[in-house]
Design a protein around this motif. Structure first.
Motif, PDB file in Angstrom:
ATOM      1  N   ARG A 184      46.226  48.353 -18.943  1.00  0.00           N
ATOM      2  CA  ARG A 184      46.074  48.232 -20.413  1.00  0.00           C
ATOM      3  C   ARG A 184      46.483  46.846 -20.903  1.00  0.00           C
ATOM      4  NH1 ARG A 184      44.509  53.202 -21.003  1.00  0.00           N
ATOM      5  NH2 ARG A 184      45.727  54.975 -20.255  1.00  0.00           N
ATOM      6  N   PHE A 185      45.979  45.879 -20.207  1.00  0.00           N
ATOM      7  CA  PHE A 185      46.341  44.492 -20.513  1.00  0.00           C
ATOM      8  C   PHE A 185      45.769  44.051 -21.864  1.00  0.00           C
ATOM      9  CE2 PHE A 185      45.443  39.889 -19.984  1.00  0.00           C
ATOM     10  CZ  PHE A 185      46.743  39.457 -19.958  1.00  0.00           C
ATOM     11  N   LYS A 186      44.583  44.583 -22.153  1.00  0.00           N
ATOM     12  CA  LYS A 186      43.918  44.202 -23.405  1.00  0.00           C
ATOM     13  C   LYS A 186      44.825  44.497 -24.602  1.00  0.00           C
ATOM     14  CE  LYS A 186      39.423  44.783 -25.673  1.00  0.00           C
ATOM     15  NZ  LYS A 186      39.979  44.975 -26.980  1.00  0.00           N
ATOM     16  N   ASP A 198      49.204  35.804 -21.512  1.00  0.00           N
ATOM     17  CA  ASP A 198      49.386  34.790 -20.455  1.00  0.00           C
ATOM     18  C   ASP A 198      50.770  34.925 -19.814  1.00  0.00           C
ATOM     19  OD1 ASP A 198      46.908  33.848 -20.964  1.00  0.00           O
ATOM     20  OD2 ASP A 198      47.528  31.893 -21.745  1.00  0.00           O
ATOM     21  N   ARG A 220      44.474  34.865  -7.729  1.00  0.00           N
ATOM     22  CA  ARG A 220      44.077  35.495  -8.988  1.00  0.00           C
ATOM     23  C   ARG A 220      42.555  35.438  -9.032  1.00  0.00           C
ATOM     24  NH1 ARG A 220      44.624  33.013 -14.874  1.00  0.00           N
ATOM     25  NH2 ARG A 220      43.979  34.806 -16.128  1.00  0.00           N
TER      26      ARG A 220
HETATM   27  N1  GTP Z   1      45.921  36.431 -22.223  1.00  0.00           N
HETATM   28  C1  GTP Z   1      44.894  36.409 -21.382  1.00  0.00           C
HETATM   29  N2  GTP Z   1      43.990  37.412 -21.433  1.00  0.00           N
HETATM   30  C2  GTP Z   1      42.963  37.411 -20.557  1.00  0.00           C
HETATM   31  C3  GTP Z   1      42.813  36.383 -19.592  1.00  0.00           C
HETATM   32  N3  GTP Z   1      41.693  36.651 -18.858  1.00  0.00           N
HETATM   33  C4  GTP Z   1      41.185  37.821 -19.341  1.00  0.00           C
HETATM   34  N4  GTP Z   1      41.943  38.283 -20.364  1.00  0.00           N
HETATM   35  C5  GTP Z   1      41.774  39.517 -21.158  1.00  0.00           C
HETATM   36  O1  GTP Z   1      42.115  40.609 -20.337  1.00  0.00           O
HETATM   37  C6  GTP Z   1      41.598  41.786 -20.937  1.00  0.00           C
HETATM   38  C7  GTP Z   1      41.157  42.747 -19.836  1.00  0.00           C
HETATM   39  O2  GTP Z   1      40.978  43.980 -20.427  1.00  0.00           O
HETATM   40  P1  GTP Z   1      40.248  45.217 -19.738  1.00  0.00           P
HETATM   41  O3  GTP Z   1      39.381  44.706 -18.614  1.00  0.00           O
HETATM   42  O4  GTP Z   1      39.603  46.010 -20.800  1.00  0.00           O
HETATM   43  O5  GTP Z   1      41.379  46.007 -19.035  1.00  0.00           O
HETATM   44  P2  GTP Z   1      42.762  46.609 -19.482  1.00  0.00           P
HETATM   45  O6  GTP Z   1      43.015  46.543 -20.955  1.00  0.00           O
HETATM   46  O7  GTP Z   1      43.781  45.945 -18.623  1.00  0.00           O
HETATM   47  O8  GTP Z   1      42.613  48.122 -19.102  1.00  0.00           O
HETATM   48  P3  GTP Z   1      42.712  48.804 -17.713  1.00  0.00           P
HETATM   49  O9  GTP Z   1      42.377  47.773 -16.677  1.00  0.00           O
HETATM   50  O10 GTP Z   1      41.701  49.911 -17.753  1.00  0.00           O
HETATM   51  O11 GTP Z   1      44.105  49.349 -17.552  1.00  0.00           O
HETATM   52  C8  GTP Z   1      40.483  41.335 -21.865  1.00  0.00           C
HETATM   53  O12 GTP Z   1      40.902  41.524 -23.204  1.00  0.00           O
HETATM   54  C9  GTP Z   1      40.366  39.825 -21.578  1.00  0.00           C
HETATM   55  O13 GTP Z   1      40.034  39.085 -22.743  1.00  0.00           O
HETATM   56  C10 GTP Z   1      43.787  35.335 -19.579  1.00  0.00           C
HETATM   57  O14 GTP Z   1      43.740  34.374 -18.772  1.00  0.00           O
HETATM   58  N5  GTP Z   1      44.797  35.386 -20.475  1.00  0.00           N
END
Ligand code: GTP
Length: 315
Positions: A184-186, A198, A220
């Motif tokens: 749930r990084f988003k 970041d 990565r």
């Molecule tokens: N801060 C930051 N965000 C990033 C970077 N690269 C990708 N993202 C964000 O990472 C998020 C990935 O979200 P999702 O693929 O939906 O996955 P998630 O929210 O982690 O959900 P799950 O994987 O299902 O647990 C997106 O919002 C991208 O914009 C980065 O270098 N820095």
């Protein structure tokens, strides 16, 4: 111009050449030395005239140089080589000049028609490429490094995976692959902003680095997705390490602007297989297992198995 004036005119011209130019006999004797004032070695190699390669550099370097000379003579062709001097292989410097730690050169070795005391000779042009070498090294490191975390980027990781697979096919030592995705990084980005996201990515990188060994490779692959090659580790050993990592991340929050951000990760594992046709196949299996961890509720480690996904209790 009389003959003498003409000779000294040409000598001056030759000696003004920016690179060092040597004439060697096939035995490795310095017959002539010209130029090189722009070569940054800060000394005049003319003192070598009459001496042999073995007199002015360690045996290993002298043997190598002699082999280049003999190669050019044998093939009767220009040979181009890159070579370097370091602490162990440095050419002899005058006593009053501190030798640099390293010197890199490009040598162009051309056989000459002219003989010296019945010996064949070569013309050896030495261009100091030390600066260029460091720049190339720096560019290579930059092109292989993920800017945010400093670990291998996708391209460099895939290279490492390819090389590891070649080694695996040779010595069949167990190698496991771990795919890791932040859960749930988003929502971190959405609620706290991209910089907090970041910081979480860097935090997870540090915990990975603290958990793996020097021989393992961390990359990565993009966004919040990482992969780790675990050298000499079967699935059991990989599972133990992955569980430790999962637990570490879950129990050590990322501190962002003095506030803790709770982070968990989902992990998928697989091992290298002899029957794989490409290195990508192990990634696909580990990725599959990682998605199983996601579907089962996240903060989990799953092992790929062809018939079913291994399921393990939450940590
Ligand atoms: N801060 C930051 N965000 C990033 C970077 N690269 C990708 N993202 C964000 O990472 C998020 C990935 O979200 P999702 O693929 O939906 O996955 P998630 O929210 O982690 O959900 P799950 O994987 O299902 O647990 C997106 O919002 C991208 O914009 C980065 O270098 N820095």
């Amino acid at each position: 111009m009389d003959e003498y004036t003409l000779a000294s005119h040409y000598y001056l011209l030759l000696d003004a050449l920016p690179e060092h130019v040597f004439v060697f006999s096939e035995q490795g004797q310095y017959l002539e030395v010209f130029g090189g004032q722009d070569n940054h070695t800060q000394f005049d190699c003319k003192a070598y005239v009459g001496q042999y390669l073995h007199d002015v550099m360690p045996l290993k370097s002298a043997e190598l140089f002699l082999s280049y000379i003999q190669q050019a003579i044998k093939k009767n062709k220009t040979v181009i080589v890159n070579y370097h001097f370091n602490n162990d292989t440095m050419i002899r410097f005058p006593d009053d000049i501190e030798p640099p730690k390293e010197l890199w050169f490009e040598g162009i070795i051309k056989p000459l028609a002219e003989r010296y005391h019945d010996q064949k000779t070569v013309l050896w042009t030495a261009r100091n490429i030390t600066q260029r070498h460091y720049l190339e090294k720096q560019l290579k490191a930059l092109s292989e490094t993920d800017e945010l975390t400093g670990v291998l980027n996708r391209r460099a990781f895939m290279n490492a995976l390819y090389n590891k697979r070649q080694q695996f096919l040779r010595d069949t030592q167990d190698v496991s692959l771990l795919m890791l995705d932040i859960d749930r990084f988003k929502s971190v980005n959405d609620s706290l902003g991209h910089q907090a996201g970041d910081a979480v990515i860097k935090h997870v990188t540090e915990l990975c680095q603290q958990t793996i060994r020097q021989v393992d490779s961390l990359g990565r692959l993009g966004g919040e997705e990482f992969a780790i090659i675990l050298h000499d580790a079967n699935l059991d050993q990989a599972y133990q390490l992955a569980s430790r990592l999962c637990q570490r991340v879950a129990t050590q929050p990322c501190i962002w602007q003095q506030q803790p951000i709770k982070v968990t990760i989902s992990i998928g594992l697989s091992t290298f297989k002899i029957e794989d046709k490409t290195p990508e196949q192990v990634i696909q299996r580990a990725d599959h297992a990682m998605y199983t961890s996601k579907h089962l509720g996240r903060n989990l480690v799953s092992i790929f198995s062809p018939n079913h996904q291994g399921q393990f209790p939450k940590i």
